[in-house]
Each structure stands twice: as structure tokens, then as C-alpha cells.
Design a protein around this motif. Structure first.
Motif, PDB file in Angstrom:
ATOM      1  N   TYR A  86      57.245 -14.884 119.164  1.00 43.26           N
ATOM      2  CA  TYR A  86      57.788 -13.537 119.052  1.00 43.26           C
ATOM      3  C   TYR A  86      58.081 -13.332 117.577  1.00 43.26           C
ATOM      4  O   TYR A  86      59.094 -13.797 117.077  1.00 43.26           O
ATOM      5  N   ALA A 113      58.703 -19.389 120.514  1.00 46.00           N
ATOM      6  CA  ALA A 113      59.435 -19.693 121.738  1.00 46.00           C
ATOM      7  C   ALA A 113      58.831 -20.931 122.398  1.00 46.00           C
ATOM      8  O   ALA A 113      59.538 -21.767 122.950  1.00 46.00           O
ATOM      9  N   PRO A 125      67.785 -27.409 127.194  1.00 47.04           N
ATOM     10  CA  PRO A 125      68.895 -26.463 127.119  1.00 47.04           C
ATOM     11  C   PRO A 125      68.385 -25.029 127.171  1.00 47.04           C
ATOM     12  O   PRO A 125      67.198 -24.773 126.983  1.00 47.04           O
ATOM     13  N   SER A 126      69.274 -24.108 127.419  1.00 49.12           N
ATOM     14  CA  SER A 126      68.931 -22.693 127.481  1.00 49.12           C
ATOM     15  C   SER A 126      68.284 -22.250 126.164  1.00 49.12           C
ATOM     16  O   SER A 126      68.728 -22.622 125.095  1.00 49.12           O
ATOM     17  N   GLY A 127      67.213 -21.481 126.293  1.00 51.23           N
ATOM     18  CA  GLY A 127      66.548 -20.953 125.114  1.00 51.23           C
ATOM     19  C   GLY A 127      65.513 -21.869 124.499  1.00 51.23           C
ATOM     20  O   GLY A 127      64.979 -21.578 123.439  1.00 51.23           O
ATOM     21  N   CYS A 128      65.203 -22.992 125.160  1.00 48.92           N
ATOM     22  CA  CYS A 128      64.269 -23.938 124.561  1.00 48.92           C
ATOM     23  C   CYS A 128      62.810 -23.604 124.878  1.00 48.92           C
ATOM     24  O   CYS A 128      61.901 -24.265 124.413  1.00 48.92           O
ATOM     25  N   GLY A 129      62.589 -22.571 125.699  1.00 53.03           N
ATOM     26  CA  GLY A 129      61.212 -22.148 125.947  1.00 53.03           C
ATOM     27  C   GLY A 129      60.671 -22.532 127.309  1.00 53.03           C
ATOM     28  O   GLY A 129      59.470 -22.425 127.546  1.00 53.03           O
ATOM     29  N   LYS A 130      61.525 -22.933 128.225  1.00 55.83           N
ATOM     30  CA  LYS A 130      61.048 -23.341 129.555  1.00 55.83           C
ATOM     31  C   LYS A 130      60.458 -22.150 130.312  1.00 55.83           C
ATOM     32  O   LYS A 130      59.341 -22.229 130.823  1.00 55.83           O
ATOM     33  N   SER A 131      61.210 -21.081 130.377  1.00 55.32           N
ATOM     34  CA  SER A 131      60.732 -19.918 131.130  1.00 55.32           C
ATOM     35  C   SER A 131      59.475 -19.352 130.490  1.00 55.32           C
ATOM     36  O   SER A 131      58.566 -18.888 131.190  1.00 55.32           O
ATOM     37  N   THR A 132      59.427 -19.364 129.184  1.00 56.84           N
ATOM     38  CA  THR A 132      58.249 -18.846 128.497  1.00 56.84           C
ATOM     39  C   THR A 132      57.018 -19.666 128.867  1.00 56.84           C
ATOM     40  O   THR A 132      55.935 -19.117 129.105  1.00 56.84           O
TER      41      THR A 132
HETATM   42  N1  LIG Z   1      60.726 -10.938 124.681  1.00 58.07           N
HETATM   43  C1  LIG Z   1      61.239 -11.771 123.769  1.00 58.07           C
HETATM   44  N2  LIG Z   1      61.354 -11.385 122.486  1.00 58.07           N
HETATM   45  C2  LIG Z   1      61.844 -12.229 121.549  1.00 58.07           C
HETATM   46  N3  LIG Z   1      62.234 -13.472 121.783  1.00 58.07           N
HETATM   47  C3  LIG Z   1      62.155 -13.926 123.044  1.00 58.07           C
HETATM   48  C4  LIG Z   1      61.654 -13.108 124.101  1.00 58.07           C
HETATM   49  N4  LIG Z   1      61.674 -13.840 125.239  1.00 58.07           N
HETATM   50  C5  LIG Z   1      62.169 -15.037 124.906  1.00 58.07           C
HETATM   51  N5  LIG Z   1      62.462 -15.095 123.592  1.00 58.07           N
HETATM   52  C6  LIG Z   1      63.004 -16.246 122.872  1.00 58.07           C
HETATM   53  O1  LIG Z   1      62.232 -17.352 123.195  1.00 58.07           O
HETATM   54  C7  LIG Z   1      63.044 -18.490 123.340  1.00 58.07           C
HETATM   55  C8  LIG Z   1      62.753 -19.183 124.640  1.00 58.07           C
HETATM   56  O2  LIG Z   1      63.175 -18.378 125.719  1.00 58.07           O
HETATM   57  P1  LIG Z   1      63.093 -18.893 127.231  1.00 58.07           P
HETATM   58  O3  LIG Z   1      61.720 -19.396 127.490  1.00 58.07           O
HETATM   59  O4  LIG Z   1      63.555 -17.783 128.105  1.00 58.07           O
HETATM   60  O5  LIG Z   1      64.140 -20.070 127.256  1.00 58.07           O
HETATM   61  P2  LIG Z   1      64.675 -20.910 128.500  1.00 58.07           P
HETATM   62  O6  LIG Z   1      64.017 -20.422 129.734  1.00 58.07           O
HETATM   63  O7  LIG Z   1      64.319 -22.306 128.162  1.00 58.07           O
HETATM   64  O8  LIG Z   1      66.148 -20.723 128.525  1.00 58.07           O
HETATM   65  C9  LIG Z   1      64.482 -18.048 123.211  1.00 58.07           C
HETATM   66  O9  LIG Z   1      64.939 -18.408 121.948  1.00 58.07           O
HETATM   67  C10 LIG Z   1      64.409 -16.564 123.346  1.00 58.07           C
HETATM   68  O10 LIG Z   1      65.362 -15.969 122.516  1.00 58.07           O
END
Ligand SMILES: Nc1ncnc2c1ncn2[C@@H]1O[C@H](COP(=O)(O)OP(=O)(O)O)[C@@H](O)[C@H]1O
Ligand SMILES: [Mg+2]
Lengths: 359, 580
Positions: free
Chosen positions: A13, A18, A37-44
Motif C-alpha cells: 500500500y 503489508a 501480531p496484529s498488523g503483520c500481514g496475515k489477513s492480507t
Molecule cells: N487498505 C489498506 N491500505 C493501507 N494499508 C493497509 C490496508 N490494509 C491493510 N493495510 C496495512 O497492512 C498491514 C497488514 O494488515 P493485515 O493483513 O490486516 O494485518 P493482520 O491481519 O496480520 O492483523 C497493516 O499494517 C495495515 O495497516
């Protein structure tokens, strides 16, 4: 066989990566957990596999099919991939009954009505929700909603099941039983599953393999035992089983038998031997990871026995968490008998002291 | 093991050939984009063209020139007209804001008795057209109006004169006060933490001080937004300048455009288009200024209150004096003009000199129902309103879905396009559609069919509809359609099966809103009138100009009744409340 392969997967992004250059192979029937941890890119990562998000670069393959390839510009939309996805929010459609929610994937696949009824009934039975067909999602408890979400994701027997923190909205007790139950269903159906969580206990209990993630990268990939016993990165050691990290300087490092034994000098001049993955140069900075339950209180001096100052202890039910000062740092250990505030000694076995380069 | 594990995988549904470069979803998104672009741009381009063409566009040999702009700039009258327009718009907005903000504070934040009922009545002018408002005011407060005469008989000459810029601004201001009221009311309900007010009370501030020092500053964004809207509406307002300004030779840009474009025997199309452009620039500048003032964070300035309402402010000793003032306002500003209008519809002549029961009659309504053109106007209005509101709701819903819920590469452009008609006053929209039907051969068939009105109405209200629908789309969790995609629905199917059903209340609300707006609309239609295309508003305009006050009042009464029935039905049957 239906293997899922990620090659150099990246999702950026703007300046933020991410997901940063991840490569990973998931075998058929495997339960793989993305832990971090939260924000490490798992969901992405999960969204990239599901096709909900277009990655920036890399390749996603499943069996013989290329699902994403930035070189050829190929991108299969989620509806063509046919993976089951369980969302953290459950994402049940509020205007449809439980039955309609679960039968929607079948309707979209033009399955006959009779067959639909049979499959939906079977699947609801599998998740223990027979009799709830006519309810709306708003009329179910959190745990029941979670079961509907799973039923909807498996009713069409997807070759791959993706779960994004499916248990995080349940209370602690329900989470425990749901964990066992979820694992049973995965085994029973022989599903390949990729499971996202930030809960290390969940990951250790359920997974065949765990990918520990930090800041968009996979730090370590291995079985729960490997990850716990032989963390390859201080982050893996601290995130799973919350090991103590103690700083020191390498004095010497040499192979001895199967292991590489590295001697560290701590900030207060005491010495300690530990195992490291590779020989380390003398004089370099190092980090020592040691788990709280792998230390014990010692009465006499000896090899790998260190002077420390016990401070406070807190009761955790079947044992105590004892705080102590070691080489100017506060660390934690688990003890059966709390120590009064005093100067004392602790012993750490060589194989329990894991030495990493401090980069 | 369980037999279930033996079940085979059900492959995802085949939607067209696998990995086709342009899926049917993408094609649908392009279709929505193209329809919107054509609808929005087709009327704008011919006006731009006309600015640089010497003769009228419908004469086939175009002679390109800058003379129109030159003539416009050289025309001293235009400068004066622009200044008049600004003065009128400024004064109107000032009045509307003062009234609206005061009402929002009193009805929204205090314990004044009757605030609920008076707040509802405060909104009435918003449901009626300016045309009806100004006719009502003229019947009561005009030079030969009922109360003007009554006042003159008792005290000598009445001190007010509607045929003046302040007179115009008062009528326009009270008509627009509900808009300011609405924005500020929800601005208040949304953003004010009652403890802020309580804190000020404990420091020794009286209720009015609290409002001035605490509540009012917090309402600033709502005040700025509604001011901008009111300036825009005043700039493009037609009926009030036409009925109140004309007799005193006061012209605004709208009335000038109307008289030059329709009234003049030999309309100068180049000049008309050029002054239309001036109007668009004025409106655009206002909206730009508003953006600048609010810089960010107010994208979806729509009206949605919180469930909880903060505790009302105690007025104390001021309670009854303020109550009296509010009752007088509602009575004389809202109630009396509407009652006067209705009364006029049922009488042959309305004056304090003759007892009303001597002049009671149904003749005005008989005239309406027995004249073909008038009946046509009634039916046309109804049909156009239903069709345009239905199609408009559908189109704006689809636009909102593409903007909020798709990976369409030009969705930001689509959003900008869809909101751009905000910059174009209704009069100009009508003019543009009229030109478009002449210039673009494919639109030729629209001429002389009521579809030309439907198209113009839809285009003019895309921003309004989108503003009503977009927030409701934003509120639906993104996972819901993602989940549909993962179980095998393509974009079209997930929108149709999941999103649209969930948007049903917003769609209904949007339909009712657009229906009311179309029902009372007349400005857009003015340049598009042709025999057979009569609509209520334009018919009323003509009737009043020809002095047929009774029939105008009867028409207006019918329109008020239709709108009231519709609103009440919508609330009772569907629970739809406009502007909430
Ligand atoms: N649409 C987006 N725009 C900008 N940054 C994003 C977006 N979606 C996710 N991120 C960033 O990507 C990183 C990984 O997000 P995410 O995969 O949701 O983390 P997790 O699921 O591990 O908690 C985070 O730092 C988040 O801020
Ligand atoms: Mg996540």
C-alpha cells in the motif's frame, strides 16, 4: 495433488509492504497457521490467496492452476477459485435465513433443490445446528453464528479452507471447545486449511505447521514443536511462549558434538553457555532467549549457574511467575515455590539457552 | 469415517468463459459508467458549444466566435444583474441561516414546550416548491394580499413591500431556513457531548451563553455546509425573482435567463449560454469555497442522527417568551401563507373587505379538472415523477455500488461525474438537455416526448439520490459481499443477491425523496415545455403570470395534498422518514 504455492508474494500500500516477498507451500490435507501480531500481514496474505485483494507482485498457484501471476497479469477473481472462507466477522447475510445462507454456494452452483436440501441438512448437522434452519443470523449467539459461517464455507467441499481469526469473537471458554471442534471437522472432511490467528495457544494446539509472521515476512516455518523448541529468530522465541531476551557479547563459539556452543558475557560480567544455529564471531553482540519454565532456582554455584536477585512473585493458579533481576535486566521465570526478595542463583541448561545474533 | 468426507468438491460455477478479459461484471460497470457520463456530459457540452457559436445551435452552419463572451462582458446590465443576484443570494442565506440555526438550537437543544411539533412544522417549506411558497406569500402579504389590506385598513399603509430585494430575500430565506435547520439539527445531535454544555453551566454560564459559547461553535461545519447549499439554491432560484423582482424591474441571473431564453421573441442563444456559464461559475465557486472551509472529513454530509439525544438545555425564565416568538414565527411564516393559498383555491376572491363565506366556490378546481391541458399537466407530473424517481433510484444505487463496492478502475472518476450536476442549476440542466436533443442526433427522438423530462429530471437529481444512498452502502460491512464472492457469486450476483436487498430501506427513502422533488419541480422543465408536455409547476407559473390566481391556488393545493399524502403514506406504510 492440490498444493497451494505462494512465490515471492508482495502486497504494498504505497510505501508500506503489508506482505513482503512471502514464499510458502501448503500440502494437501495440511492445517497451516499464519501466526503473528496484529498488523503483520496475515489477513492480507489470506485475502491474496482467496482472491479478495490483488497482490502487487508474485505468484499464487493451486494445483495446476495459476491463480495470480503479476508477470502474465493473470488474476482469477474469488468466485472462480472456489475456496471456502470463514471471515473474522462471520459475514453472514442478515437478510437470509441460516438455511439460505448455507445453501447460497449451492444455488450459485446450480445444484438441484433436492440435493441442496440434503447437503445443507448434512452440513448443518455436522456443525451441530440442525433445527436452526429458519432462524436469521441476528437470532443466533456468537458461537452459533460462527458455526453457520463454517457451514457456509464447507458446504460445497472446497479444496481449500481459509479461516481469518474465526474464534477471536468468542469468549475464552467457547474458544477452547470451538478449537477442538473445528480441528475435528477439518480432519473429518480431510480439508486443507490455512488458519490465521494471533493466539499462539490456538496455533500450537491446532496446526500441522505454523508460519510465524512479522512485519509482512515469514520469520519461521515449522511444526509447533520445532517452533517452540527451536525458534530460529528471537521474535519467534518471544512471541511463542514469551521467552526472556537477555543481551550479551560473544566470547567464544565452537562446535561441540551435534551442537554449536556459544559462550556469552552478560552486562555484569557473568558467563553463560548456550546453543546457537551457526558459529558466531567473538566480540559480536548477541541475544539470549530463554523460556521462563526452563529456568530453575539453584542453591550452589556451578556451570551455567548465574547470580540473580529475586524480586516479586505473582500467583498464576498452579504455579508462580517469579520476577528477578539478571545482569541489570528484569526477567520472568515460572516456579512452584515463590522466592522471598533476596539475592540468589538460577540455573539454565545449555540446550535451553538459545543464542541469536543481535544483528 | 463419516460418509461426508466422500463428498466431492463442487467446482465453482462457470460464469462465461474462464478468465475472460472482460467479465460480465466489468461490462456492467462500464455500462453504468457510460450511462452516467452521457447523462451528465451530454447536456453540458452543447451549452459550452453554444457559448462559442454565433447563431443558435439548431441552425446547422455554426459560426465560431468569441463575440458572445465579449457581448456578455460588455453588457453593463449583466454586471448589475450579477450583483443583484449576489445581494439576493447573500441576504437570503443570511436570513435562512439565522432562522435555521436559531430553530435548531431552540427545537433541538432546549426544553421549550411544543418543540417537537414546531420542529416538524418548521420543515414544511422544504416539501413545497418555491413557486408555491411565493404564491402563498403574495396571496397573504403581497401588495393586494389579504393581511396587507387588513393591516392597511387598521393602521394605514403596511410597512412591508415584497417587490424588493429584501422582500424577495425574506420569502426565499424562510423557504430555505428548513435546510439550515435540518443540517444544524443533525450537526447538533451528532457532535455535541452534553457534558460540554453541563460543564459550561457549572462555570456559571446561563443557557443562552452556553449556546453562544459552546453549542454554536460546534455547529460550525453544519452551518458552513448549509450556507453553501443555500447560496447555490438562491442563485439558481427562479420563481421568487420572477414574481417578486420583475414587477419592480429587479433581475437576477435566473430570471434574466428565463426571460431572454423563453420570453424574448428573438432569443439570443449565445448570450443565454454565456450567462448560463456565469451562473455555473458562481455555483462552482460557492461549492469550492465550502470545500476549502471544511477541507476534509465531511464527504458524506447526509443526515443521520445518533440514537441517543443529549439532555435538553433548561431555558428557565426565557422559556415562555421564546415559546411565544416561535409560535408567532410558525404561524405567520409557515402556516398563514399555506392556509391563505388553500383558502384562495376555494374562493373566487380573497379580501378582508368581503366575508369569506360569500365567496366560497369550487370553480377553481372545476377549471382544473375540466381543462384538458391542466389534467394533462397533472398526469404528466405524476407519471414523470414516478418514472424518474424509479429510474433515478436504480441508477444512483448502481452508481453507488460501483463507487463503493467494485474494483472498477475509474470509480473515482465516476463519483466525480455523478456529483458534478450539483454545479449545474436546474434551469441550465433543462437548457442543456434541450440543446442536446437538438445537437446530438441520437437524442432527437427525445424531443416532444415526456422522456426528455424524465432524462432531465434524472440527471438533475443524481447527486441528491447518491447523497441519500451512498452512506447506506458505506454502512454495509464489506465482508458481506466478499463472502458472496468467495462462495461463487460474481460481482453482479453479489450485488443483486446481497447488497441490493440490504439497501432496501435506503432505496425506498431515496425513491420517496426523488418523487417529492420531481413532483414539485418546475425549473428543470421550463426550457423543455412543448404542447402535450405540460407539468404542474410550469403550468402554475404560466397561470400566475396571466393573473389566474384562483386556478394557480387550486393547482398548488392539489400539489400540496399529493405531497402530504405521499409523505404520510411513506411514513405509515414503509416507515420511511424523509431527511432522517
Ligand atoms: N487498505 C489498506 N491500505 C493501507 N494499508 C493497509 C490496508 N490494509 C491493510 N493495510 C496495512 O497492512 C498491514 C497488514 O494488515 P493485515 O493483513 O490486516 O494485518 P493482520 O491481519 O496480520 O492483523 C497493516 O499494517 C495495515 O495497516
Ligand atoms: Mg487480520
Amino acid at each position: 495433488m492440490n498444493k497451494l504455492v505462494l512465490e515471492n508474494l508482495t502486497k504494498s500500500y504505497g510505501e508500506v509492504h503489508a506482505v513482503n516477498n512471502i514464499s510458502l507451500t501448503v500440502e494437501q490435507g495440511e492445517f497451516l497457521t499464519l501466526l503473528g501480531p496484529s498488523g503483520c500481514g496475515k489477513s492480507t496474505t489470506l485475502a491474496a490467496i482467496a482472491g479478495l485483494d490483488r497482490p502487487t507482485s508474485g505468484v499464487v498457484r493451486f494445483g495446476d492452476h495459476v491463480l495470480f501471476d503479476d508477470m502474465s497479469g493473470r488474476f482469477a477473481p474469488p468466485e472462480k477459485r472456489g475456496f471456502g472462507v470463514v471471515f473474522q466477522s462471520y459475514a453472514l447475510w442478515p437478510h437470509l435465513t441460516v438455511e439460505r445462507n448455507v445453501s447460497m454456494p449451492l444455488e450459485l452452483r446450480r445444484v438441484s433443490r433436492a440435493e441442496r436440501t440434503r447437503r445443507v441438512g448434512e452440513t448443518l448437522e455436522l456443525v451441530g445446528l440442525s433445527g436452526f434452519e429458519k432462524r436469521y443470523p441476528g437470532e443466533l449467539s456468537g458461537g452459533q453464528q460462527q458455526r453457520v459461517a463454517l457451514a457456509r464455507a464447507v458446504v460445497f467441499r472446497p479444496p481449500l479452507l481459509l479461516l481469518d481469526e474465526p474464534l477471536s469473537n468468542l469468549d475464552a471458554q467457547l474458544r477452547q471447545s470451538a478449537r477442538v471442534w473445528l480441528k475435528e471437522i477439518q480432519r473429518e472432511l480431510g480439508l486443507t486449511a490455512i488458519y490465521v490467528t494471533h493466539d499462539q495457544e490456538e496455533a500450537l494446539a491446532m496446526s500441522d505447521r505454523i508460519a510465524v509472521m512479522r512485519a509482512g515476512k515469514i520469520v519461521q516455518l515449522g511444526t509447533p514443536q520445532e517452533i517452540y523448541e527451536r525458534p530460529q529468530h528471537p521474535f519467534a522465541a518471544t512471541f511463542i511462549g514469551s521467552a526472556n531476551l537477555i543481551e550479551g557479547i560473544v566470547e567464544q563459539s565452537a562446535r561441540r558434538g551435534d551442537a554449536i556452543v556459544t559462550r556469552l558475557r552478560l552486562a555484569d560480567g557473568q558467563h553463560l553457555d548456550g546453543h546457537s544455529a551457526v558459529p558466531m564471531a567473538a566480540g559480536t553482540k548477541a541475544k539470549l532467549a530463554v523460556r521462563g519454565e526452563r529456568m530453575r532456582v539453584a542453591e550452589e554455584s556451578g556451570a551455567n549457574t548465574l547470580d540473580a536477585g529475586f524480586t516479586t512473585a505473582s500467583y498464576l493458579g498452579n504455579h508462580y511467575e517469579q520476577k528477578l533481576m539478571l545482569a541489570g535486566q528484569e526477567i520472568r521465570m515460572l516456579v512452584d515455590v515463590p522466592q522471598p526478595e533476596r539475592a540468589g542463583k538460577i540455573h539454565i541448561a545449555e540446550s535451553d539457552a538459545l543464542v541469536f545474533s543481535a544483528e | 469415517m463419516n460418509t461426508q468426507s466422500a463428498e466431492t468438491t463442487l467446482a465453482p460455477p462457470r460464469i462465461g468463459p474462464a478468465l475472460m478479459p472482460l467479465s460480465r461484471s466489468r461490462m456492467a460497470q462500464w455500462l453504468i459508467f457510460v450511462i452516467t457520463a452521457v447523462l451528465v456530459l451530454a447536456p453540458a457540452l452543447p451549452i459550452l458549444l453554444q457559448v462559442f457559436v454565433a447563431g443558435p445551435l439548431y441552425e446547422r452552419d455554426w459560426d465560431f466566435t468569441f463575440a458572445n463572451i465579449g457581448r456578455l462582458l460588455g453588457n453593463e446590465a449583466i454586471g448589475e444583474i450579477a450583483l443583484t443576484t449576489l445581494a439576493f443570494a447573500g441576504l437570503t442565506t443570511l436570513i435562512a441561516q439565522v432562522l435555521g440555526v436559531t430553530a435548531a438550537l431552540l427545537f433541538g437543544r432546549t426544553d421549550m414546550p411544543g418543540r417537537r411539533v414546531m420542529g416538524d412544522m418548521m420543515m414544511w417549506p422544504l416539501y413545497l416548491s418555491h413557486l408555491i411558497m411565493v404564491v402563498g406569500w403574495l396571496i397573504v402579504y403581497g401588495p393586494s394580499g389579504f393581511l396587507t389590506q387588513a393591516f392597511a385598513r387598521m393602521f394605514g399603509n403596511a410597512p412591508w413591500n415584497l417587490y424588493s430585494i429584501p422582500g424577495m430575500a425574506v420569502v426565499a430565506g424562510v423557504s430555505q431556513a428548513p435546510l439550515a435547520y435540518l443540517y444544524c439539527l443533525y450537526g447538533v445531535a451528532r457532535s455535541i457531548d452534553p457534558t460540554l454544555e453541563s460543564a459550561a453551566r457549572t462555570c456559571g454560564a446561563g443557557p443562552l451563553t452556553v449556546m453562544r459559547r459552546v453549542t454554536l461553535p460546534l455547529m460550525l461545519p453544519a452551518i458552513v455546509t448549509s450556507s453553501a447549499l443555500n447560496i447555490v439554491i438562491a442563485v439558481e432560484m427562479l420563481s421568487i425573482p420572477l414574481f417578486l423582482g420583475r414587477p419592480a424591474r429587479i433581475d437576477t441571473l435566473s430570471s434574466y435567463l428565463y426571460l431572454e431564453g423563453i420570453g424574448a421573441s428573438n432569443p439570443q442563444h449565445g448570450m443565454v449560454a454565456a450567462s448560463a456559464l456565469v451562473l455555473v461559475v458562481l455555483v462552482g465557486a460557492t461549492l469550492a469555497l465550502q470545500r476549502l472551509l471544511l477541507s476534509r472529513g465531511h464527504r458524506y454530509e447526509t443526515v443521520k442522527g445518533k440514537g441517543t439525544r443529549p439532555a435538553p438545555l433548561q431555558l428557565g425564565a426565557l422559556k415562555w417568551p421564546l415559546f411565544t416568538l416561535a409560535v408567532l414565527y410558525i404561524a405567520f411564516v409557515v402556516l398563514v401563507p399555506v392556509l391563505g393559498l388553500v383558502l384562495r383555491a376555494f374562493t373566487s376572491y380573497l379580501t378582508p373587505l368581503i366575508p369569506i363565506w360569500d365567496v366560497l366556490t369550487l370553480q377553481n378546481f372545476r377549471d382544473v379538472f375540466q381543462t384538458d391541458a391542466y389534467m394533462r399537466a397533472l398526469w404528466n407530473t405524476l407519471i414523470i415523477a414516478v418514472v424518474a424517481a424509479g429510474l433515478g433510484t436504480l441508477l444512483t444505487a448502481l452508481i453507488a455500488l460501483v463507487i463503493q463496492r467494485s474494483g472498477f478502475p475509474f470509480r473515482r472518476t465516476l463519483e466525480a461525474l455523478a456529483y458534478s450536476p450539483r454545479m449545474v442549476p436546474g434551469l441550465i440542466t433543462g437548457l442543456g438537455v434541450f440543446y442536446a436533443a437538438i445537437v446530438f442526433a441520437p437524442f432527437g427522438w427525445l424531443r416532444d416526448s415526456i422522456w426528455i423530462l424524465v432524462v432531465a429530471y434524472i440527471m438533475a437529481t443524481i447527486p441528491l439520490g447518491l447523497g441519500a444512498i451512498q452512506p447506506s452502502v458505506v454502512q454495509i460491512g464489506a465482508d458481506l459481499d466478499k463472502a458472496a464472492r468467495t462462495v461463487g457469486a460474481d460481482w453482479i450476483t453479489s450485488m443483486r443477491r446481497i447488497l441490493l436487498p440490504l439497501m432496501k430501506p435506503a432505496l425506498l427513502g431515496c425513491f420517496v425523496l426523488l418523487f417529492v422533488v420531481h413532483l414539485k419541480s418546475y425549473v428543470v422543465a421550463i426550457f423543455l415545455m412543448a404542447p402535450g408536455l405540460e407539468i404542474m409547476g410550469v403550468t402554475m407559473l404560466g397561470l400566475w403570470e396571466n393573473g389566474a390566481a384562483g386556478v394557480t391556488a387550486a393547482f398548488a393545493t392539489l400539489q400540496i395534498a399529493m405531497i402530504a399524502i405521499l409523505l404520510i403514506a411513506a411514513r405509515l406504510v414503509f416507515g420511511v422518514k424523509l431527511y432522517e
